[in-house]
Design a protein around this motif. Structure first.
Motif, short mmCIF file in Angstrom:
data_model
loop_
_atom_site.label_atom_id
_atom_site.label_comp_id
_atom_site.label_asym_id
_atom_site.label_seq_id
_atom_site.Cartn_x
_atom_site.Cartn_y
_atom_site.Cartn_z
N PRO A 1 0.81 -1.23 0.00
CA PRO A 1 0.00 0.00 0.00
C PRO A 1 0.85 1.28 0.00
N VAL A 2 1.93 1.26 0.77
CA VAL A 2 2.81 2.43 0.82
C VAL A 2 3.57 2.59 -0.50
N GLY A 3 4.04 1.48 -1.05
CA GLY A 3 4.77 1.55 -2.32
C GLY A 3 3.91 2.07 -3.46
N ILE A 4 2.67 1.62 -3.51
CA ILE A 4 1.75 2.09 -4.55
C ILE A 4 1.48 3.58 -4.37
N ALA A 5 1.28 3.99 -3.14
CA ALA A 5 1.06 5.42 -2.88
C ALA A 5 2.28 6.24 -3.27
N THR B 1 -5.73 -0.15 -7.79
CA THR B 1 -4.38 -0.64 -8.07
C THR B 1 -3.94 -1.63 -7.00
N LEU B 2 -4.26 -1.36 -5.75
CA LEU B 2 -3.91 -2.28 -4.67
C LEU B 2 -4.65 -3.61 -4.85
N VAL B 3 -5.92 -3.57 -5.19
CA VAL B 3 -6.69 -4.79 -5.43
C VAL B 3 -6.08 -5.57 -6.60
N ASP B 4 -5.74 -4.89 -7.67
CA ASP B 4 -5.12 -5.54 -8.82
C ASP B 4 -3.76 -6.13 -8.43
N ASN B 5 -3.01 -5.41 -7.62
CA ASN B 5 -1.73 -5.88 -7.11
C ASN B 5 -1.90 -7.23 -6.41
N TRP B 6 -2.96 -7.35 -5.61
CA TRP B 6 -3.19 -8.57 -4.84
C TRP B 6 -3.58 -9.76 -5.70
N LYS B 7 -3.87 -9.55 -6.98
CA LYS B 7 -4.19 -10.66 -7.88
C LYS B 7 -2.92 -11.38 -8.35
N LEU B 8 -1.79 -10.71 -8.32
CA LEU B 8 -0.54 -11.29 -8.80
C LEU B 8 0.51 -11.47 -7.70
N TRP B 9 0.79 -10.41 -6.98
CA TRP B 9 1.97 -10.38 -6.12
C TRP B 9 1.98 -11.34 -4.95
N PRO B 10 0.87 -11.66 -4.31
CA PRO B 10 0.97 -12.66 -3.25
C PRO B 10 1.52 -13.99 -3.75
N TRP B 11 1.12 -14.39 -4.93
CA TRP B 11 1.61 -15.65 -5.50
C TRP B 11 3.11 -15.58 -5.79
N VAL B 12 3.51 -14.47 -6.38
CA VAL B 12 4.94 -14.27 -6.68
C VAL B 12 5.75 -14.27 -5.39
N GLN B 13 5.27 -13.53 -4.40
CA GLN B 13 6.04 -13.37 -3.18
C GLN B 13 6.12 -14.64 -2.34
N VAL B 14 5.08 -15.45 -2.31
CA VAL B 14 5.18 -16.72 -1.59
C VAL B 14 6.31 -17.56 -2.20
N GLY B 15 6.35 -17.64 -3.51
CA GLY B 15 7.45 -18.36 -4.17
C GLY B 15 8.79 -17.71 -3.92
N ASN B 16 8.81 -16.40 -3.98
CA ASN B 16 10.04 -15.64 -3.76
C ASN B 16 10.58 -15.90 -2.35
N LYS C 1 -4.99 11.86 -7.72
CA LYS C 1 -4.58 10.59 -8.34
C LYS C 1 -4.72 9.43 -7.36
N LEU C 2 -4.33 9.65 -6.10
CA LEU C 2 -4.45 8.60 -5.09
C LEU C 2 -5.92 8.23 -4.87
N GLN C 3 -6.77 9.23 -4.79
CA GLN C 3 -8.20 8.96 -4.59
C GLN C 3 -8.78 8.19 -5.77
N GLU C 4 -8.29 8.51 -6.95
CA GLU C 4 -8.82 7.91 -8.17
C GLU C 4 -8.30 6.49 -8.41
N LYS C 5 -7.01 6.23 -8.13
CA LYS C 5 -6.36 5.00 -8.60
C LYS C 5 -5.85 4.05 -7.52
N TRP C 6 -5.56 4.55 -6.32
CA TRP C 6 -4.84 3.74 -5.33
C TRP C 6 -5.57 2.45 -4.97
N ARG C 7 -6.83 2.54 -4.60
CA ARG C 7 -7.57 1.37 -4.13
C ARG C 7 -7.63 0.26 -5.19
#
Length: 114
Positions: free
Chosen positions: A50-54, A79-94, A71-77
């Motif tokens: 969340p901090v990195g995206i902000a 983008t964070l949800v979209d982030n959670w579709k990929l990165w948890p899987w990558v990071q568990v493997g990482n 921009k944060l009000q428009e895109k942050w939330r």
């Protein structure tokens, strides 16, 4: 835009490196590699992402001459949800398979689309 990306790369690399070291030292379940990886991923996705995206939107919007708050009000939330579709899987493997000194390389590789 290139100068904004350069700024973010200059910030993200050291920040992520320090963050991965904090996780390595402080989030450990002895003898339970997968549990440790999941816990580190949860910390990463609930605290660092969340901090990195902000930071990304703030830096890029300032470089573009826009209003970061808007921009944060428009895109942050979303983008964070979209982030959670990929990165948890990558990071568990990482966190499970990749040594500490190469984790940022994996993140950078995935970030550019592999």
């Amino acid at each position: 835009m290139l100068s904004g990306l350069t700024c973010l790369i200059g910030i993200f690399g050291p920040a992520a490196t320090a963050w991965y070291k904090v996780l390595e030292r402080n989030v450990v379940f002895k003898g339970r590699t997968f549990v440790t990886a999941v816990a580190r991923t949860a910390c990463d996705q609930l605290m660092f992402a969340p901090v990195g995206i902000a930071a990304f939107f703030t830096c890029m919007t300032i470089m573009e001459g826009g209003d970061p708050k808007e921009k944060l009000q428009e895109k942050w939330r979303q983008t964070l949800v979209d982030n959670w579709k990929l990165w948890p899987w990558v990071q568990v493997g990482n966190f499970t398979f990749v040594p500490l000194n190469l984790r940022l390389v994996v993140v950078n590789f995935v970030s550019i689309g592999g």
